[in-house]
Design a protein around this motif. Structure first.
Motif, PDB file in Angstrom:
ATOM      1  N   ASP A  40       2.903  -9.382   2.920  1.00 53.17           N
ATOM      2  CA  ASP A  40       2.195  -7.953   2.807  1.00 53.17           C
ATOM      3  C   ASP A  40       2.823  -6.792   3.502  1.00 53.17           C
ATOM      4  OD1 ASP A  40       1.592  -8.587   5.409  1.00 53.17           O
ATOM      5  OD2 ASP A  40      -0.540  -9.070   5.098  1.00 53.17           O
ATOM      6  N   HIS A  89      -2.882   3.786   5.545  1.00 53.27           N
ATOM      7  CA  HIS A  89      -1.660   2.953   5.989  1.00 53.27           C
ATOM      8  C   HIS A  89      -0.784   4.140   6.522  1.00 53.27           C
ATOM      9  CE1 HIS A  89       1.642   0.168   6.308  1.00 53.27           C
ATOM     10  NE2 HIS A  89       2.389   1.033   5.718  1.00 53.27           N
ATOM     11  N   SER A  91      -9.386  -4.454  -4.273  1.00 51.12           N
ATOM     12  CA  SER A  91      -8.994  -2.949  -3.879  1.00 51.12           C
ATOM     13  C   SER A  91      -8.987  -2.144  -5.150  1.00 51.12           C
ATOM     14  CB  SER A  91      -7.441  -3.216  -3.267  1.00 51.12           C
ATOM     15  OG  SER A  91      -6.449  -3.769  -4.291  1.00 51.12           O
ATOM     16  N   LYS A 131      -8.259  -3.036  10.084  1.00 52.27           N
ATOM     17  CA  LYS A 131      -9.571  -2.122  10.006  1.00 52.27           C
ATOM     18  C   LYS A 131     -10.455  -2.168  11.180  1.00 52.27           C
ATOM     19  CE  LYS A 131     -10.234  -1.310   5.032  1.00 52.27           C
ATOM     20  NZ  LYS A 131      -8.838  -1.410   4.935  1.00 52.27           N
ATOM     21  N   TYR A 158       2.084  -5.369   6.135  1.00 56.52           N
ATOM     22  CA  TYR A 158       2.198  -5.639   7.668  1.00 56.52           C
ATOM     23  C   TYR A 158       3.168  -6.589   8.321  1.00 56.52           C
ATOM     24  CZ  TYR A 158      -2.471  -3.847   6.855  1.00 56.52           C
ATOM     25  OH  TYR A 158      -3.379  -3.122   6.381  1.00 56.52           O
ATOM     26  N   GLU A 167      -9.883   3.655  -2.524  1.00 51.57           N
ATOM     27  CA  GLU A 167      -8.706   4.255  -1.672  1.00 51.57           C
ATOM     28  C   GLU A 167      -8.774   5.888  -1.944  1.00 51.57           C
ATOM     29  OE1 GLU A 167      -7.169   2.879   0.520  1.00 51.57           O
ATOM     30  OE2 GLU A 167      -8.070   0.842   0.041  1.00 51.57           O
ATOM     31  N   ASP A 225      -5.755  -7.189   6.284  1.00 55.14           N
ATOM     32  CA  ASP A 225      -6.365  -5.917   5.944  1.00 55.14           C
ATOM     33  C   ASP A 225      -7.870  -5.864   6.801  1.00 55.14           C
ATOM     34  OD1 ASP A 225      -4.907  -5.105   3.754  1.00 55.14           O
ATOM     35  OD2 ASP A 225      -5.759  -6.185   2.408  1.00 55.14           O
ATOM     36  N   SER A 251       0.698  -1.134   0.055  1.00 56.14           N
ATOM     37  CA  SER A 251      -0.213   0.089   0.168  1.00 56.14           C
ATOM     38  C   SER A 251       0.756   1.205  -0.151  1.00 56.14           C
ATOM     39  CB  SER A 251      -0.852  -0.092   1.241  1.00 56.14           C
ATOM     40  OG  SER A 251      -0.040   0.123   2.328  1.00 56.14           O
TER      41      SER A 251
END
Length: 845
Positions: free
Chosen positions: A475, A545, A504, A727, A477, A510, A723, A38
């Motif tokens: 990913d 992010h 996405s 959230k 994270y 986004e 993801d 991201s």
């Protein structure tokens, strides 16, 4: 509407706005294009995720940048800029001592042309341009209107008590606003209202509709003040009348009582004497009250006179200063005039005074034209710079559009290739196979699987931008996306990652969410963030992010402010130092669980990972803060998620907020009493919100609390895709534990129909163990949690928690009593057996 006080401030504002726009557009161009992760974290991200590699920065237009530097108008603000400058009155020259002859003539012209009339009234802007800097001589009608309004304003100012009279009350000492331009009506009204009579000069109140409107408003205000004073006087007179009437009634009642009861048998002469004395007493009282009133009025008059004397002294001092300044100006002008006369007489010898006056006027006109020429040059340079920037921005936008079109074409071509392969496969599948040899379809299927599993070959640098995104190993994270061993699991993981990527891209939300966050954070740049509906809705839609670290830290500080305020400075470091010097009983269990926390995350996968030491420090410090809890399995995962976006100390306070603020007591103790209570509350909510699914579980005797218990204990860590997990944590850190109930119900509602199709307890329980990993659409899940499940009052959850807490405590008390009875009976039986054995031994002896 912001209004520049001077030309220099106006140019500075325009220059800063232009620079900010240029930087903003360049930042948009420099953003990472379709990276595997991201958007790149910004500078204020502090967690482990923030240390990932930055994005690709595109080179700026070098030629445009050089031209911008050449055409740049270097200027600096005079004193204040922005809203502060707009709220201040226009600057006035402090003294006229150092004026030259040319400056004095320019000052008079500028002060008289403060408001300029014209036919092009619709050509207005927030900032004044150079076209409006021309200086025009006022008409005689404008001067008469200006002087009449000034006289009215002077009388009003003298009528108001306590108002200081400044030098602007004198027509000769008129200050000026440098290069005052034309303004719209609303701006003139607003600026006139903000100025008091002590700050404005006669020329600032020049002719025009705005000055008339302000004068009318002041006259109306003065009349209302006079009417209010009149009403106050009437009220005082009415009160005095009521008081006199009350005295008369009291005296009549006294006479009646005295005549009827006390004066029986008293001679008439004595009664008359008493009446006379009473009348004298009343008269003296009335006279005394009048004298007191006169005394108060005289005292008030003395105060007023003292105020007037003070005002007159100030006025006299200001008059003396003004006269002195004017004398100095007159002397300087006289010297200048004599010097000019001497110079002209020496050169030409016989130039009369009218010729000198014409020469002075021509010089003044030449100076004015030079001033206008300089303004036009500045404006021309600014507009050229503006045109250059807009052209560069347009070229960048066109380049981006061409790049996206090329990428779109490349993706369409690859899609056609894949479709062609699958059409060939379908065609081969239709062909009957008569022999046992390997069919061509098997070869095609094998080839397709190999293409899906293997990494694509490296392409040329110029083609790298157009190739589709590969599935990276981790990913954003740090969680592993593709397992290393099983080929089938690899394929499933790649398919899931591609589905997430497709979601996405297809939703394309986004940009809108990011713009909303940028606007909100820009509005809170100079003030503290506050709880509000707008912020709650933004957080529920997901924190971007790059802003998550900042917002998480603010949410944690919001909940633990009372703890941090009462703690000593360096509280976390003190606890950590104690934990390192004196290991407590929880240290051993913490060491055992460090590598088992998040083994699928690269920040915690090995003993040398950066997150392991931070995780150890936070858990040790918390075990010293809460010795009753020490360490409970589950705390390590909470801290590990917090450390991805927060530093050690902030992650420590995040754990304090979860354990001591969000969750009930005994949630993470050895008994896990609070966790058991929440499972019962969740069952009640399931029966209310999802009655069909609850009845289905009851029918097949499926205890789904075995699955949901871990959801509540570690807030969905390792239960949902990353993801969705973050959230959920966004809303959890802002709103508290109610979010866990919402998302737990939403997960079941998301897959309700699929679960209802299962008809045996074993398949249901097996499905419940992995179904949350198949939910990928975070937007749909959030809509269910915060939309479909409403209403969701927190009071209801608290009441049910209290109810089930009492029930669980009673059950635990009963179990404890049963255990004690069992132990007592067992001890009795053991002692009886021992006595029997002893008696048998005695008989043998």
């Amino acid at each position: 509407v912001l209004q520049a006080a001077t030309r220099q401030d106006m140019t500075y504002w325009l220059q800063e706005l232009q620079q900010k726009r240029w930087e903003y557009c360049n930042n948009l161009d420099a953003a990472k294009r379709d990276s595997r992760t991201s958007p790149t974290p910004s500078d204020f991200s502090k967690g482990l995720v923030a240390k990932d590699s930055p994005g690709i920065i595109l080179s700026q237009n070098a030629s445009a940048e050089r031209a911008r530097n050449i055409l740049a108008v270097e200027t600096s603000p005079t004193d204040l800029v922005g809203e502060q400058a707009a709220s201040q009155p226009a600057p006035v020259q402090a003294s006229a001592i150092n004026f030259s002859l040319k400056q004095w003539s320019t000052e008079i012209k500028n002060s008289m042309s403060s408001l300029r009339k014209g036919s092009n009234e619709n050509r207005k802007s927030v900032f004044y341009t150079t076209e409006e800097w021309e200086l025009l001589d006022p008409t005689p009608k404008d001067l008469e209107d200006s002087m009449a309004l000034e006289e009215k304003r002077k009388h009003l100012a003298e009528g108001n008590k306590g108002r200081r009279l400044t030098s602007s009350a004198f027509p000769f000492d008129s200050g000026r606003i440098p290069h005052k331009a034309r303004r719209p009506l609303k701006e003139m009204i607003g600026s006139s209202k903000n100025r008091t009579s002590s700050d404005s000069s006669p020329t600032e109140w020049g002719s025009g509709s705005s000055s008339r409107l302000v004068s009318e408003l002041q006259l109306k205000y003065q009349s209302q003040q006079e009417e209010l004073e009149k009403l106050k006087k009437d009220l005082l007179s009415q009160k005095e009348l009521v008081r006199l009437l009350q005295q008369t009634v009291r005296s009549s009642q006294y006479d009646k009582y005295f005549a009827s009861h006390l004066c029986e048998g008293v001679p008439k002469d004595t009664l008359e004497l008493l009446h006379q004395k009473d009348d004298q007493i009343l008269g003296l009282n009335n006279q005394l009250e009048k004298l007191n009133l006169e005394k108060d009025s005289l005292q008030q008059e003395v105060k007023n006179l003292k105020c007037k004397v003070g005002e007159l002294n100030e006025r006299l001092g200001m008059l003396m200063e003004t006269i002195q300044a004017k004398d100095e100006v007159i002397m300087k002008l006289s010297h200048k005039l004599s010097e000019c006369e001497d110079t002209t007489s020496s050169q030409s010898g016989a130039i009369n005074s009218p010729t000198a006056t014409c020469a002075n006027k021509e010089l003044q006109e030449l100076d004015r034209l030079k001033d206008n020429l300089q303004g036009y040059k500045t404006q021309n340079k600014f507009l050229n710079k503006e045109i250059l920037e807009l052209s560069a921005l347009r070229r960048n936008a066109e380049a981006r559009e061409r790049e996206w079109q090329a990428k779109h074409t490349s993706l369409e071509a690859k899609l056609c290739q894949i479709e062609s392969k699958y059409l060939i496969l379908l065609q081969e599948m239709k062909t009957p196979v008569c022999s046992e040899d390997q069919s061509p379809a098997r070869e095609v299927i094998t080839q397709l699987l190999e293409d899906a599993l293997k990494a694509e070959p490296s392409e040329q640098p110029e083609q790298a931008f157009f190739k589709p995104h590969l599935v990276s190993e981790y990913d954003i994270y740090g969680f592993q996306t593709v397992p290393e061993d099983d080929e089938e699991e690899k394929l499933v993981a790649k398919s899931r990652a591609l589905d997430l990527r497709s979601l996405s891209l297809s939703e394309n939300r986004e940009i809108s969410t990011g713009v909303k966050w940028e606007n909100y954070l820009a509005s809170t740049m100079n003030r503290e963030m506050m709880r509000c509906v707008e912020l709650k809705n933004l957080i529920r839609s997901g924190i971007p992010h790059e802003h998550r670290s900042k917002v998480w830290k603010w949410c944690v500080n919001l909940h633990v402010k009372k703890f941090k305020d009462s703690a000593i400075p360096g509280y976390f470091q003190t606890l950590l130092q104690k934990a390192l010097e004196k290991p407590n009983p929880a240290s051993k269990q913490i060491e055992l669980d460090l590598l088992r926390t998040l083994p699928n995350n690269k920040h915690y996968s090995s003993p040398t990972s950066e997150g392991i030491q931070k995780l150890r420090n936070v858990l040790l410090a918390f075990s010293w803060r809460n010795p009753d809890i020490g360490y409970c399995q589950g705390l390590n995962r909470l801290v590990a998620i917090a450390l991805l976006y927060l530093e050690q100390e902030d992650a420590f306070w995040c754990l304090v907020a979860i354990v001591e603020v969000f969750m009930p007591r005994d949630y993470y103790t050895k008994t896990l009493l609070g966790s058991q209570v929440d499972q019962r509350v969740f069952k009640d909510l399931m029966s209310e919100k999802l009655p069909r699914l609850h009845a289905h579980f009851e029918q097949y005797k499926v205890d789904y609390s075995l699955i949901t218990f871990n959801w509540f204990l570690v807030v969905f860590v390792d239960s949902v895709v990353s993801d969705i997990l973050f959230k959920i944590w966004d809303s959890f850190l802002y709103e508290g534990p109610k979010v866990i109930f919402r998302f737990a119900l939403a997960l079941f509602k998301y897959k309700e129909e699929e679960i209802l199709k299962l008809q045996d307890s074993m398949s249901i329980f097996k499905y419940l163990r992995y179904f949350t990993r198949t939910i990928l659409d975070a937007r749909k899940l959030t809509a269910i949690a915060f939309g479909d499940l409403n209403p969701f009052p927190l009071r209801q959850i608290r009441n049910r928690r209290a109810y089930h807490l009492e029930k669980v405590r009673l059950e635990l008390t009963e179990l404890e009593a049963i255990r004690e009875d069992f132990l007592r009976e067992r001890d009795t039986c053991v002692s009886q057996e021992k006595r029997d054995l002893i008696s048998d031994d005695e008989e043998d002896s």
